[in-house]
Design a protein around this motif. Structure first.
Motif, short mmCIF file in Angstrom:
data_model
loop_
_atom_site.label_atom_id
_atom_site.label_comp_id
_atom_site.label_asym_id
_atom_site.label_seq_id
_atom_site.Cartn_x
_atom_site.Cartn_y
_atom_site.Cartn_z
N ASN A 1 66.38 18.05 -7.46
CA ASN A 1 65.21 18.29 -8.13
C ASN A 1 64.40 17.47 -9.11
OD1 ASN A 1 65.23 21.04 -6.84
ND2 ASN A 1 67.00 21.52 -8.31
N PHE B 1 56.89 28.75 -0.65
CA PHE B 1 57.88 27.98 -0.13
C PHE B 1 58.15 28.39 1.48
CE2 PHE B 1 60.08 31.90 -1.52
CZ PHE B 1 61.40 31.77 -0.69
N THR C 1 65.96 26.27 1.26
CA THR C 1 64.65 25.75 1.38
C THR C 1 64.34 24.60 2.05
OG1 THR C 1 64.49 27.30 -0.66
CG2 THR C 1 62.68 25.64 -0.08
N ILE D 1 58.49 23.37 -0.46
CA ILE D 1 57.65 24.07 -1.53
C ILE D 1 56.35 23.49 -1.63
CG2 ILE D 1 59.88 24.60 -2.75
CD1 ILE D 1 59.07 22.37 -4.58
N PRO E 1 61.01 22.69 -8.81
CA PRO E 1 61.78 22.85 -7.68
C PRO E 1 63.28 23.43 -8.09
CG PRO E 1 61.69 20.55 -8.39
CD PRO E 1 60.86 21.15 -9.24
N ARG E 2 63.68 24.24 -7.17
CA ARG E 2 64.94 24.99 -7.22
C ARG E 2 65.83 24.68 -6.09
NH1 ARG E 2 61.49 27.43 -10.70
NH2 ARG E 2 62.38 28.24 -12.64
N SER F 1 68.74 28.24 -2.60
CA SER F 1 67.73 28.00 -3.00
C SER F 1 66.50 29.03 -2.72
CB SER F 1 67.38 26.54 -2.81
OG SER F 1 67.10 26.59 -1.27
N HIS G 1 63.62 30.35 -5.43
CA HIS G 1 62.39 30.14 -5.19
C HIS G 1 61.63 31.42 -5.23
CE1 HIS G 1 63.29 25.80 -3.81
NE2 HIS G 1 62.77 25.55 -4.93
N SER H 1 61.27 32.97 -8.91
CA SER H 1 60.84 32.18 -9.59
C SER H 1 59.20 32.40 -9.57
CB SER H 1 60.74 30.61 -9.68
OG SER H 1 60.17 30.20 -8.44
N MET I 1 57.47 31.99 -6.35
CA MET I 1 56.87 31.46 -5.35
C MET I 1 56.72 32.49 -4.24
SD MET I 1 58.63 27.91 -4.97
CE MET I 1 58.31 26.54 -6.30
N ARG J 1 57.13 33.58 -0.45
CA ARG J 1 57.75 33.06 0.96
C ARG J 1 56.78 33.33 1.95
NH1 ARG J 1 64.01 34.72 1.66
NH2 ARG J 1 64.21 33.85 4.09
#
Length: 213
Positions: free
Chosen positions: A88, A136, A145, A148, A158-159, A164, A168, A171, A173, A175
């Motif tokens: 990350n 992502f 993932t 992203i 980034p996670r 993940s 993501h 957080s 994001m 999909r």
């Protein structure tokens, strides 16, 4: 469309791809140096495909490995030194470099272990992501993932790691609904992944596997 800059982190060490230790048929299994060689072949094929995508302005590779840096720079990638803060941290460093070099560009980060990647699939994903501030792509299993994305000026954290995809999504994001079988979802972590995708790899991975078998 302002175009995309794509960040690719490349570990480039003998600790790369430890789950591929039994991928080649030798009594001792796959050595650390051989895993490094295979991981670099994956990265070369991934970067080649990303750079050939119509919507990609530049590829930025983040690595601390001199051999990988030279090989990937020869493909036209801009190389940034890995700060040594894990995956990350490497991606964050690449995104920061991308935004300094191209402030108006959309930014993506894609993992280097996508040796079957095609430019058409890269373009499909980037065009789908262009309508979202953050997005992502989950891997084929749906838990990890591979990619992203972020719009210009949008903060992105980034996670990558265990579970993940959920991290993501949690957080905020979006999909992306990428079709099953898309090469953007086909990361290679295990010998089973190698067998499943055999015949679809790029030239660097195909040549190396042919040589080693």
């Amino acid at each position: 469309m302002t175009g995309w800059v794509v960040v690719v982190p490349v570990k480039g060490s003998t600790e790369s791809k430890t789950r591929l230790a039994a991928a080649w048929t030798t009594e001792a299994g796959l050595t650390g140096e051989q895993r490094r060689e295979l991981a670099l072949a994956f990265a070369l094929d991934a970067v080649t495909a990303i750079a050939a995508a119509a919507d990609v302005r530049e590829v930025i590779v983040v690595t601390g490995d001199a051999v990988a840096a030279v090989a990937l720079a020869a493909l036209g990638a801009h190389v940034v030194d890995d700060p040594g803060a894990g995956l990350n941290g490497a991606i964050s460093a690449g995104i920061a470099a991308a935004r300094l070099r191209h402030p108006d560009a959309m930014v993506a980060a894609m993992t280097a272990d996508l040796p079957a990647l095609t430019p058409a699939d890269v373009d499909d994903v980037l065009r789908a992501a262009a309508g979202h501030p953050l997005a992502f792509v989950a891997d084929e299993q749906g838990t990890g993932t591979t990619t992203i994305t972020a719009a210009p000026g949008v903060e992105v954290i980034p996670r990558f790691g265990e579970q993940s995809a959920q991290a993501h999504a949690d957080s905020g994001m979006f999909r992306l609904a990428v079709r099953p079988g898309s090469t953007v979802r086909q990361d290679v972590d295990t010998p089973e992944d190698l067998d499943r995708l055999r015949g679809g790899f790029g030239p660097h991975t195909s040549a190396l596997l042919t040589l080693r078998r």
